[in-house]
Design an enzyme around this catalytic site. Structure first.
Site, PDB file in Angstrom:
ATOM      1  N   VAL A  12       0.836  -1.209   0.000  1.00 50.79           N
ATOM      2  CA  VAL A  12       0.000   0.000   0.000  1.00 50.79           C
ATOM      3  C   VAL A  12       0.869   1.257   0.000  1.00 50.79           C
ATOM      4  CG1 VAL A  12      -1.717   1.314   1.322  1.00 50.79           C
ATOM      5  CG2 VAL A  12      -1.947  -1.161   1.107  1.00 50.79           C
ATOM      6  N   SER A  33      14.725  -1.621   5.852  1.00 48.70           N
ATOM      7  CA  SER A  33      14.614  -0.863   4.597  1.00 48.70           C
ATOM      8  C   SER A  33      15.357   0.464   4.623  1.00 48.70           C
ATOM      9  CB  SER A  33      13.141  -0.576   4.295  1.00 48.70           C
ATOM     10  OG  SER A  33      12.417  -1.762   4.199  1.00 48.70           O
ATOM     11  N   ARG A  48     -10.455   2.326  13.639  1.00 49.26           N
ATOM     12  CA  ARG A  48     -11.673   2.468  12.821  1.00 49.26           C
ATOM     13  C   ARG A  48     -12.961   2.537  13.633  1.00 49.26           C
ATOM     14  NH1 ARG A  48     -10.148  -2.101   8.559  1.00 49.26           N
ATOM     15  NH2 ARG A  48      -8.551  -0.994   7.377  1.00 49.26           N
ATOM     16  N   CYS A 107     -10.853  -2.501   2.986  1.00 45.40           N
ATOM     17  CA  CYS A 107     -10.900  -2.406   1.521  1.00 45.40           C
ATOM     18  C   CYS A 107     -12.213  -2.944   0.936  1.00 45.40           C
ATOM     19  CB  CYS A 107      -9.703  -3.138   0.922  1.00 45.40           C
ATOM     20  SG  CYS A 107      -9.435  -4.765   1.617  1.00 45.40           S
ATOM     21  N   GLN A 139     -11.657 -11.999  -2.799  1.00 46.75           N
ATOM     22  CA  GLN A 139     -10.572 -11.082  -2.475  1.00 46.75           C
ATOM     23  C   GLN A 139      -9.216 -11.541  -3.023  1.00 46.75           C
ATOM     24  OE1 GLN A 139     -12.769 -10.028   1.748  1.00 46.75           O
ATOM     25  NE2 GLN A 139     -10.617  -9.439   1.564  1.00 46.75           N
ATOM     26  N   GLY A 186      -4.119  -8.338  -1.284  1.00 49.63           N
ATOM     27  CA  GLY A 186      -4.644  -7.800  -0.030  1.00 49.63           C
ATOM     28  C   GLY A 186      -3.888  -8.343   1.164  1.00 49.63           C
ATOM     29  N   LYS A 215     -16.430  -6.476   9.496  1.00 56.35           N
ATOM     30  CA  LYS A 215     -16.062  -5.080   9.222  1.00 56.35           C
ATOM     31  C   LYS A 215     -17.108  -4.408   8.348  1.00 56.35           C
ATOM     32  CE  LYS A 215     -11.128  -5.925   9.771  1.00 56.35           C
ATOM     33  NZ  LYS A 215      -9.873  -6.286   9.091  1.00 56.35           N
ATOM     34  N   HIS A 259     -10.442  -6.658  -5.726  1.00 57.30           N
ATOM     35  CA  HIS A 259     -11.463  -7.460  -5.047  1.00 57.30           C
ATOM     36  C   HIS A 259     -12.798  -7.326  -5.789  1.00 57.30           C
ATOM     37  CE1 HIS A 259      -8.662  -7.856  -1.876  1.00 57.30           C
ATOM     38  NE2 HIS A 259      -9.256  -7.214  -0.902  1.00 57.30           N
TER      39      HIS A 259
END
Ligand code: A2P
Length: 334
Positions: free
Chosen positions: A16, A42, A101, A130, A157, A161, A214, A243
């Site tokens: 993402v 990284s 959320r 998503c 899906q 993801g 969700k 998806h």
């Protein structure tokens, strides 16, 4: 406001995060400085942005000095630990994880639906799940027209993801099968190649998975509809990207296919692709790497009262994640 912003991406090297960088560039978000943050593994890596390269830094508690907007996509644990440091440093956080959320102090936003909720933030905004975001792109306009009561849905899906490792696992399994070698599995509990797994996320005591709930819980907040109910089965399919969701929705008021098509025509961020006679309907392959979600297969539901059945598809890394996060940031600065 006419100024440039210092934007940080937490999880910049992830599936993402990389999309967030591209979306900021593509939509010409007014970035003065881009700060790319990931794990120590990284640090020192470089990623392209606007014709230059930006060096990835290790995420620490002190990473947010001077940052105006911090886009988080490194998992709930990282958001839980580091979002408060970003807020303390004066940044507004747009979080792609599930951590905040359901927090009533944190607006959960799909800009096309409840963009005004952005104004209610206290330092943190949440990006929805998503599958929920993609479904609502089609369901919400229908709700406005007919008043949605409940949905029954199944998702299809894509493996991206789950992350980069799942993409590699699907490829490796396909290669192993077609060349007659034994199949190895590490990411999913079962072979994903040439298979479908009715299992996304962890199981709850109710028998549903967290992912499945969700849709009901997040849709209630986004649509401001506390009585909305959704019974969902989430399925992982051997698709690389985008998806799809099969939705059966029951409404308060009588519905017709003609009216539903009219309602779903010209909706920002949504394309009506619905010509079964020409074999035209939304396909994940056609939605991959595109901003707009697609809706089609619209028909009267023969088992529900005032019911519509439809099929919606969308790129879960874009509308389901990076694009929606950047759209929230755009709302913040306008
Ligand atoms: P890294 O690439 O350095 O591991 P994905 O969802 O595709 O697996 O990506 C997860 C993102 O979250 C990556 O950018 C990853 O960085 C980052 N990440 C994972 N663990 C940490 C951590 N402990 N601190 C900072 N970033 C992390």
């Amino acid at each position: 406001m006419n100024r440039n912003y210092t934007v940080a991406i937490v999880g910049a090297t992830g599936a993402v995060g990389v999309e967030m960088i591209k979306v900021l560039e593509r939509r010409q978000f007014p970035v003065g400085k881009l700060v790319l943050l990931a794990s120590a593994r990284s640090a020192g890596k470089t990623l392209p942005f606007n014709g230059t390269t930006v060096t990835v830094e290790e995420l620490t508690e002190d990473s947010f000095k001077g940052v105006d907007i911090a886009l988080f996509s490194a998992g709930a644990g990282i958001s839980r630990k580091f979002a408060p440091f970003a807020v303390k440093a004066g940044a507004v956080v747009v979080d792609n994880s599930s951590e905040f959320r359901m927090n009533p102090d944190v607006p959960l936003v799909v800009p096309e639906i409840n963009g005004d909720d952005v104004k209610l933030h206290k330092g943190i905004l949440a990006n929805p799940n998503c599958t929920t975001a993609i479904t609502l792109m089609a369901l919400y306009p229908l709700h406005k027209a007919f008043g949605v009561k409940r949905v029954i849905a199944s998702s299809y899906q894509a493996v991206s993801g789950t992350g980069a490792q799942a993409l590699a696992e699907l490829k490796a399994q396909v290669e192993a099968i077609v060349t007659g070698r034994p199949v190895e599995k590490n990411v999913y509990p079962h072979q994903i190649a040439f298979n479908v797994l009715p299992h996304v996320d962890v199981f709850l005591d109710s028998g549903y998975t967290k992912e499945e709930m969700k849709m009901q819980n997040e849709a209630r907040r986004i649509m401001h509809l506390p009585a909305f109910t959704a019974s969902v089965t989430c399925v992982r399919v051997p698709v690389f990207r985008a998806h799809s969701i099969s939705v059966n929705a029951e409404f308060e008021r009588p519905v017709s296919v003609e009216e539903a098509r009219k309602v779903l025509t010209g909706v920002p961020g949504l394309k009506l692709v619905d010509d079964p006679a020409k074999n035209e309907y939304p396909l994940p392959l056609n939605c991959a790497e595109t901003d707009d979600c697609q809706v089609g297969r619209i028909r009267l539901d023969c088992a529900l009262e005032n019911g519509l059945a439809f099929w919606v598809a969308g790129d879960q890394l874009l509308k389901g994640a990076a694009l929606n996060a950047v759209q929230i940031a755009e709302k913040l600065i306008c």
